[in-house]
Design an enzyme around this catalytic site. Structure first.
Site, PDB file in Angstrom:
ATOM      1  N   SER A  35     -26.844   8.939   5.299  1.00 37.08           N
ATOM      2  CA  SER A  35     -26.517   7.548   5.593  1.00 37.08           C
ATOM      3  C   SER A  35     -26.217   7.334   7.077  1.00 37.08           C
ATOM      4  O   SER A  35     -25.519   8.127   7.702  1.00 37.08           O
ATOM      5  CB  SER A  35     -25.300   7.139   4.768  1.00 37.08           C
ATOM      6  N   ASN A  47     -19.585   9.332  17.118  1.00 37.80           N
ATOM      7  CA  ASN A  47     -20.059   7.957  16.978  1.00 37.80           C
ATOM      8  C   ASN A  47     -18.974   7.087  16.395  1.00 37.80           C
ATOM      9  O   ASN A  47     -18.181   7.521  15.565  1.00 37.80           O
ATOM     10  CB  ASN A  47     -21.329   7.899  16.113  1.00 37.80           C
ATOM     11  N   ALA A  48     -18.928   5.857  16.898  1.00 35.66           N
ATOM     12  CA  ALA A  48     -18.072   4.828  16.307  1.00 35.66           C
ATOM     13  C   ALA A  48     -18.913   3.558  16.255  1.00 35.66           C
ATOM     14  O   ALA A  48     -18.810   2.682  17.103  1.00 35.66           O
ATOM     15  CB  ALA A  48     -16.815   4.614  17.132  1.00 35.66           C
ATOM     16  N   ILE A  49     -19.809   3.516  15.279  1.00 38.09           N
ATOM     17  CA  ILE A  49     -20.709   2.363  15.136  1.00 38.09           C
ATOM     18  C   ILE A  49     -19.922   1.204  14.531  1.00 38.09           C
ATOM     19  O   ILE A  49     -20.169   0.044  14.835  1.00 38.09           O
ATOM     20  CB  ILE A  49     -21.916   2.726  14.235  1.00 38.09           C
ATOM     21  N   CYS A 108     -15.428   6.925   5.834  1.00 32.56           N
ATOM     22  CA  CYS A 108     -15.833   6.478   7.165  1.00 32.56           C
ATOM     23  C   CYS A 108     -14.620   6.402   8.090  1.00 32.56           C
ATOM     24  O   CYS A 108     -13.662   5.689   7.811  1.00 32.56           O
ATOM     25  CB  CYS A 108     -16.518   5.113   7.137  1.00 32.56           C
ATOM     26  N   LYS A 120     -19.038  10.313  -1.368  1.00 42.62           N
ATOM     27  CA  LYS A 120     -19.105  11.068  -0.112  1.00 42.62           C
ATOM     28  C   LYS A 120     -17.707  11.367   0.393  1.00 42.62           C
ATOM     29  O   LYS A 120     -16.918  10.460   0.665  1.00 42.62           O
ATOM     30  CB  LYS A 120     -19.888  10.266   0.920  1.00 42.62           C
ATOM     31  N   THR A 164     -18.317  12.734   8.721  1.00 41.34           N
ATOM     32  CA  THR A 164     -17.959  13.269  10.042  1.00 41.34           C
ATOM     33  C   THR A 164     -16.468  13.589  10.161  1.00 41.34           C
ATOM     34  O   THR A 164     -15.636  13.039   9.443  1.00 41.34           O
ATOM     35  CB  THR A 164     -18.311  12.233  11.116  1.00 41.34           C
ATOM     36  N   THR A 216     -27.894  13.756  12.099  1.00 43.18           N
ATOM     37  CA  THR A 216     -28.091  13.787  13.547  1.00 43.18           C
ATOM     38  C   THR A 216     -29.420  14.426  13.964  1.00 43.18           C
ATOM     39  O   THR A 216     -30.021  14.014  14.968  1.00 43.18           O
ATOM     40  CB  THR A 216     -26.895  14.524  14.188  1.00 43.18           C
TER      41      THR A 216
END
Ligand SMILES: Cc1cc2nc3c(=O)[nH]c(=O)nc-3n(C[C@H](O)[C@H](O)[C@H](O)COP(=O)(O)OP(=O)(O)OC[C@H]3O[C@@H](n4cnc5c(N)ncnc54)[C@H](O)[C@@H]3O)c2cc1C
Ligand SMILES: Cc1cc2nc3c(=O)[nH]c(=O)nc-3n(C[C@H](O)[C@H](O)[C@H](O)COP(=O)(O)O)c2cc1C
Ligand code: FES
Lengths: 304, 250
Positions: free
Chosen positions: A22, A69-71, A130, A165, A193, A266
């Site tokens: 994802s 990452n911090a989308i 997340c 997840k 992550t 990644t």
């Protein structure tokens, strides 16, 4: 003869053991040079009920053998997914699962109810891990009761395959794994992550505007193999290994450590053909070792 | 979009610390449009690819122009002829060229997309003025070209003293590339200008959402896919990170 690599994940039959993770494959429509034959399944970018803008830039920072990452779960919301993407997914020959997110257990359930029965949606991956949202996310993944409550809330609203997840940011992943198994999960994904931070020495501040981000890539692979292994030892449902897979050998480590399939994230950024190369590499490995199918791969999974 | 294993075919210096590298990448050379970029990766390089505008393309070769600003660019510049680079492209949306005349405004490494822009603009019959600026004469790229070239340096050592933006005439089409601060000044003067903007990129292909470009109308889109060329007035310049190297120019 080509070794058999199809796998059964909690009632969902996949053509191969290598899945797109994802948030690293968009909604499947953006990916260039996609070799569909090699893709076991696609998990969509995480979605919420409503559209979300995501976090301010910079959103990513490279770190040794990895990236933060911090989308912030930027996305168009559930109605756009139903309208724009699901009809395409319905035509594809591999299953698409939707990564679902919410700020409360009931919001996860509502999202699943809205998507249940929509052609093109083969199942759900509940993201209780997340690190990049203010509410929800990690909170649900840290606490076995909250994790079970989210899983139950979704389980009540759908009969489709349900994956959960898990976050690595826990002291005992086995406790969370068992809690969501009892609450009705069909499979687990381990892991999302790790929370990390990196500092810009010129600006004397974090390199990401969100301050922290999720660490992915080869840097986390041994941590991920260990956590996926621990999860696999704790439950009877299948575990899908995720974290730092770049080559077929990396994927095979997860499979030997007790996983039934793997997700690749990644690596796709670095090499758009990574999934196909990993799939082919697994086939080559089985062939070279004289194994006629993935089921014959020896597993290291002692029971406690 | 192609993923090619490209050999390094040449390297030449075009300004102090600034080099052009040529690569054998036929499918990209024949399809690339001005303003598009390639994402480069190489064995024993950093994990993520590094994006570079295509500087020139002809026949079977493409060129990129760069300075060593970090580990990746230093490694690229240390490569030998014949070494291989994995080249993904062409990527992104480039410039749209229409009208009777164009002014190309480039600051420092912002020259990168301009030779192709000049080529494509002239191919559709536009008259091209190229305004190229740098801190000092030694940092001006020697290869700026067009129907007319205007040089600008901060210290007045060559051409007009001052910024490229201040030195630039008006035109029907304004194309610009350089540090964010320069592009914000372009946006003030020519809201309709087309500017090529840099961000960090995770994938370059539209899947990671790492290259968020803040928009005036709210929200973000992807610099690698909807960009890297934007209408200057569409970008929310104030929301771009102001502390990064690429914001201030190196
Ligand atoms: C669409 C696009 C086109 C580009 N075209 C060119 C080009 O034609 N020529 C060229 O020399 N550079 C270009 N860049 C910038 C180039 O990609 C970066 O300079 C490069 O990635 C730095 O890699 P590094 O490993 O050397 O630096 P790092 O070690 O990663 O970083 C060193 C320094 O470079 C800065 N930096 C890192 N990434 C970027 C980035 N994406 N943009 C700007 N600064 C960055 C960092 O802030 C840091 O100060 C472009 C960037 C984009 C997004
Ligand atoms: C840019 C990016 C975005 C991600 N978005 C999501 C997401 O929306 N939902 C989710 O469950 N995981 C998300 N992840 C986590 C990945 O699916 C995966 O668990 C993690 O990156 C570890 O695998 P990798 O090392 O192969 O990337 C994201 C990862 C990255 C790098
Ligand atoms: S760099 Fe990944 S979406 Fe733009």
């Amino acid at each position: 003869m080509t070794p058999g690599v199809s796998v059964d994940i909690g009632g969902l039959r996949l053509g191969g053991p290598v899945l797109a993770a994802s948030g690293t494959f968009g909604y499947g429509t953006e990916v260039p040079l996609l070799e569909r034959r090699a893709l076991g399944a696609l998990v969509s970018k995480g979605i919420f009920l409503r559209p979300r803008e995501g976090s301010a830039p910079p959103r990513i920072a490279e770190t040794p053998s990895g990236m933060l990452n911090a989308i912030g779960l930027q996305g168009p919301g559930v109605e756009a997914v139903v309208r724009d993407y699901a009809p395409m997914w319905a035509e594809w020959d591999f299953p698409v699962l939707v990564n679902i997110n919410g700020e409360s257990a009931s919001e996860y359930g509502e999202l699943a109810a809205r998507l249940d029965g929509v052609p093109g949606i083969a199942g759900f991956e509940i993201n209780i891990s997340c690190p990049n949202v203010e509410q929800g996310g990690l909170y649900f993944g840290n606490d076995p009761r909250a994790a079970a409550a989210v899983t139950e809330s979704v389980r009540k609203r759908t009969k489709l395959p349900l994956w959960v997840k898990l976050t690595p940011m826990v002291s005992d992943i086995g406790v969370i794994a068992r809690a969501v198994e009892s609450a009705g999960a069909d499979a687990l994904c381990a892991i999302n992550t790790f929370v990390g931070m990196s500092i810009d020495l010129n600006a004397y501040r974090p390199r990401l505007s969100f301050r922290t981000g999720g660490l992915s890539g080869p840097a986390i692979r041994p941590l991920a193999v260990h956590l996926a292994h621990q999860a696999a030892r704790a439950v009877d449902i299948p575990v899908i290994g995720v974290g730092g897979i770049i080559r077929a050998e990396d994927a095979l480590e997860f499979l030997v450590a007790g996983c039934s399939a793997v997700q690749v994230g990644t690596a796709t950024f670095v090499n758009p053909k990574a999934i196909a190369e990993i799939h082919d590499g697994i086939l080559g490995f089985l062939e070279a070792r004289g194994l006629s199918s993935l089921a014959e791969l020896p597993r290291y999974l002692p029971r406690d | 979009m192609f993923l090619l294993d490209a050999s390094i075919m040449g390297r030449r210096q075009v300004a102090r610390g600034m080099f052009v590298i040529g690569m054998h990448a036929p499918e990209i050379a024949t399809t690339v449009r001005a303003g598009q970029f390639v994402n480069l990766g190489w064995a024993s390089g950093p994990l993520l690819r590094r994006p570079f505008s295509v500087y020139r393309a002809d026949g079977e070769h493409i060129e990129v122009v760069l300075k060593a600003v970090g580990l990746g660019t230093a490694q690229l510049l240390a490569m030998e002829l014949g070494d291989r680079v994995s080249c993904l492209g062409p990527l992104g949306r480039g410039f749209e060229l229409a009208g009777a005349n164009a002014v190309l405004i480039s600051g420092g490494l912002g020259v990168a997309p301009m030779p192709l822009a000049a080529r494509d603009a002239r191919a559709v019959g536009m008259e091209v003025t190229w305004v190229h600026g740098a801190r000092t004469a030694a940092e001006l790229c020697a290869e700026a070209g067009g129907d007319r070239v205007i040089w600008a340096t901060d210290d007045g050592s060559q051409g007009i003293q001052g910024t490229a933006v201040a030195a630039s005439p008006d035109a029907e089409a304004v194309l610009a590339c350089g540090p964010n601060r320069m592009l914000a000044a372009v946006a003030e003067r020519w809201p309709h200008a087309q500017v090529s903007v840099e961000t960090y990129m995770g994938c370059g292909t539209g899947v990671c959402l790492g290259c968020a470009m803040p928009l005036k109308r709210g929200g973000y889109d992807r610099a690698c896919t909807e960009g890297p060329v934007y209408r200057a007035a569409d970008v929310d310049w104030g929301a771009l990170p102001s502390h990064l190297a690429y914001a201030v120019g190196t």
